[in-house]
Design an enzyme around this catalytic site. Structure first.
Site, mmCIF file in Angstrom:
data_model
loop_
_atom_site.group_PDB
_atom_site.id
_atom_site.type_symbol
_atom_site.label_atom_id
_atom_site.label_comp_id
_atom_site.label_asym_id
_atom_site.label_seq_id
_atom_site.Cartn_x
_atom_site.Cartn_y
_atom_site.Cartn_z
ATOM 1 C CB SER A 45 -0.861 0.198 1.311
ATOM 2 O OG SER A 45 -1.718 1.487 1.431
ATOM 3 C CE1 TYR A 59 -4.497 -1.963 4.834
ATOM 4 C CE2 TYR A 59 -3.299 -0.098 4.413
ATOM 5 C CZ TYR A 59 -3.963 -1.047 3.855
ATOM 6 O OH TYR A 59 -4.159 -1.112 2.429
#
Length: 254
Positions: free
Chosen positions: A151, A165
């Protein structure tokens, strides 16, 4: 137009993909399925034939909670059974967990509960290596490739993605390099893609309007655009590409 000839099981390429129910995973399964691949999907949800209208979807779906590492051996055994001794040509680790606080905001390093840290790292970081190790023989037989989905949040503080995350995705990027080094002698390539802002069901119009001005291409990416990069990495066109993390963000990092 001549009728489409379905490949035999021995000729057909096989893929395992986690997190197929929506967004990038859904677009990836559709693209590969249309190209003749057989896809074995893994997710917490049961297969939904209305949302996922690809051939043999119900037969090639494995229900597994990736946040529980103890469930992985059983899921791997199910995948092997479905492959039936055939080689595995691609493993796409797409499933990701990005929890929010009660108001829907990001969980910081000060506010993330310990259990949340554990769940996020089990799904985003531990499951990819356990699946790759568990399916190593099948990947070896297929001279396969592994694609880990990281990401944009793995390399900078993101306004919405929380600390657990972000750090799990940064760890997955590092793991990708380590895996590429360790798997290369067996002819298995390992790469990662790092999507930026992609138009999925969870992206609100307000969020999109706020993010677009900071993206040089002045638009949000689409799941199809990400799926096409995954397809490239799984193709012969990328036969000498390994250990890379390809950023898909419209120039947001430049």
């Amino acid at each position: 137009m001549p009728p489409k000839i379905e490949p035999s099981l021995a000729e057909q390429k096989n893929m395992v993909l986690t997190g197929a129910s929506r967004g990038i995973g859904h677009a990836t399964v559709k693209l590969f399925s249309d190209a003749g691949w057989r896809i074995i999907t893994c997710s917490r949800q049961r297969f939904d034939s209305d949302l996922c209208p690809w051939n043999s979807g119900a037969d090639d779906h494995v229900e597994v909670d990736l946040s529980d590492y103890r469930a992985l051996p059983g899921a791997i055994a199910e995948i092997k059974e479905r492959l039936g001794g055939l080689p595995l040509h691609a493993l796409i680790n797409n499933a990701g967990l990005s929890p929010k606080n009660d108001e829907g905001g990001r969980l910081t390093s000060l506010t993330t509960p310990v259990d949340t840290w554990m769940s996020v790292f089990h799904v985003n970081f531990l499951a990819p290596i356990l699946l790759a190790r568990g399916l190593f023989d099948e990947l070896n037989d297929g001279a396969g490739t592994v694609v880990n989905v990281t990401s944009i949040a793995g390399s900078r503080v993101h306004p919405f993605a929380g600390t657990a995350y972000a750090t799990s995705k940064a760890a997955l990027a590092c793991l990708t390099r380590e895996m590429a080094h360790d798997f290369a002698p067996y002819g298995i390539r390992v790469n990662a893609i790092a999507p930026g802002e992609i138009k999925t069901d969870i992206l609100s119009p307000e969020t999109e309007a706020m993010l677009v001005p900071v993206i040089p291409m002045r638009r949000i990416g689409t799941p199809d655009e990400v799926a096409k990069v995954i397809y490239f990495l799984c193709s012969d066109a990328a036969s000498y590409v390994t250990g890379e993390e390809i950023k898909i963000n419209g120039g947001q990092h430049v």
